[in-house]
Design an enzyme around this catalytic site. Sequence first.
Site, PDB file in Angstrom:
ATOM      1  N   HIS A  12      41.530 -69.023 -35.911  1.00  0.00           N
ATOM      2  CA  HIS A  12      41.164 -68.155 -37.027  1.00  0.00           C
ATOM      3  C   HIS A  12      39.801 -68.485 -37.628  1.00  0.00           C
ATOM      4  CE1 HIS A  12      45.077 -66.063 -37.290  1.00  0.00           C
ATOM      5  NE2 HIS A  12      45.527 -67.198 -36.760  1.00  0.00           N
ATOM      6  N   GLU A  41      37.379 -95.955 -34.350  1.00  0.00           N
ATOM      7  CA  GLU A  41      37.468 -97.383 -34.638  1.00  0.00           C
ATOM      8  C   GLU A  41      37.355 -98.247 -33.382  1.00  0.00           C
ATOM      9  OE1 GLU A  41      39.828 -98.872 -37.992  1.00  0.00           O
ATOM     10  OE2 GLU A  41      40.883 -96.939 -37.913  1.00  0.00           O
ATOM     11  N   LYS A  63      33.199-101.747 -47.639  1.00  0.00           N
ATOM     12  CA  LYS A  63      34.046-102.478 -48.597  1.00  0.00           C
ATOM     13  C   LYS A  63      33.228-103.512 -49.373  1.00  0.00           C
ATOM     14  CE  LYS A  63      38.454-101.970 -46.163  1.00  0.00           C
ATOM     15  NZ  LYS A  63      39.545-102.666 -45.435  1.00  0.00           N
TER      16      LYS A  63
END
Length: 350
Positions: free
Chosen positions: A251, A235, A345
Amino acid sequence: MADILALKETFDKGDMYGLIKAMPQNLEEGIKLGRDANLMRLEQETFHSVVVAGMGGSAIAGDIARSYLYRQIQIPFVVCRYYRLPAFVNRKSLVICCSYSGNTEETLSAYDDAIVTGAHIIAITSGGKLAHKAESDGVPIVKIKGGLPPRAALGYSIAPLLMILERLGLCEEQSEALSQTALQLKNWAALYDPADDKNPALDLARQIYGTIPVIYSGYERLNAVATRFKGQLSENAKILAFTNVFPEQNHNELVGWHKLYDLDKKYTVVILKDSQEHKRIRARMEIVMQYLRDKSIKVILLENLSGQDLDRVFYFIQYLDFTSYYLALLNGVDPTPVNAIDYLKEKLAN
């Protein structure tokens, strides 16, 4: 490289520097908000699970509380970043809905889900639709200061959250720890002055500049800090970053460093090490650092200071928030606007 004060003057139009520096004052105000909140008899209830529902800068407070309180909270504690709550949520659950604006659609949907399940609800917000819903439903509200980018309001969200958990008997006393951390942050802020040649955040930003950061941390306490740093880099500095935790990284992801398609010079690995890290995690970090350096990958190890748990968490949060800020300046961008999110948005609204 260009003078950092000149870059600050040119690009920091929204005073992100001041917003990051204000975190200790925000924490202090947040303590009072959490202490004074009307919890409407919730202090008499017994809970079997806690869910913090939120997104982005509002959800990170839940992440920090979850990792910081990992060895304290005796019931399941999860952060929900989705429209629907987990199936286990019921009348014995506490659902804390965090939306800085009060208009985050995923959090509003989770709130409605909580109402249907009969869960106990608390809202932490500056207003918007969430405040309206909570007021209409008689749900306790912690009303926090508005007008900030959500990521700059962390002090206003984490302090009330921890105070609420304390008041409900779900963790140890937090007000003293929060007050001490706020004081420490005020003292540490001088380290990150743009006029200081020894500024460690600026130095780290320069080391990361031009590369893709990959952030690794231990699971306890610092995994949420790594997530916060990733978000701040995206951001504020407008770059991609990635994160994973020890021991899980060992892993699977560790093998992925084998085939890099000549991109080995484009990565910077940042390892966050807690002074109280599990001894086996410390060993794993040392082995992985050497393994990556043998492959000519740039690796930076950051270690926090000794002290109480919350101090160690926020030492890194402040340090890395400022790092993302200085990297934004080096990248020639204003750290405050998030145009891509605004675009998304707008499209969703249509």
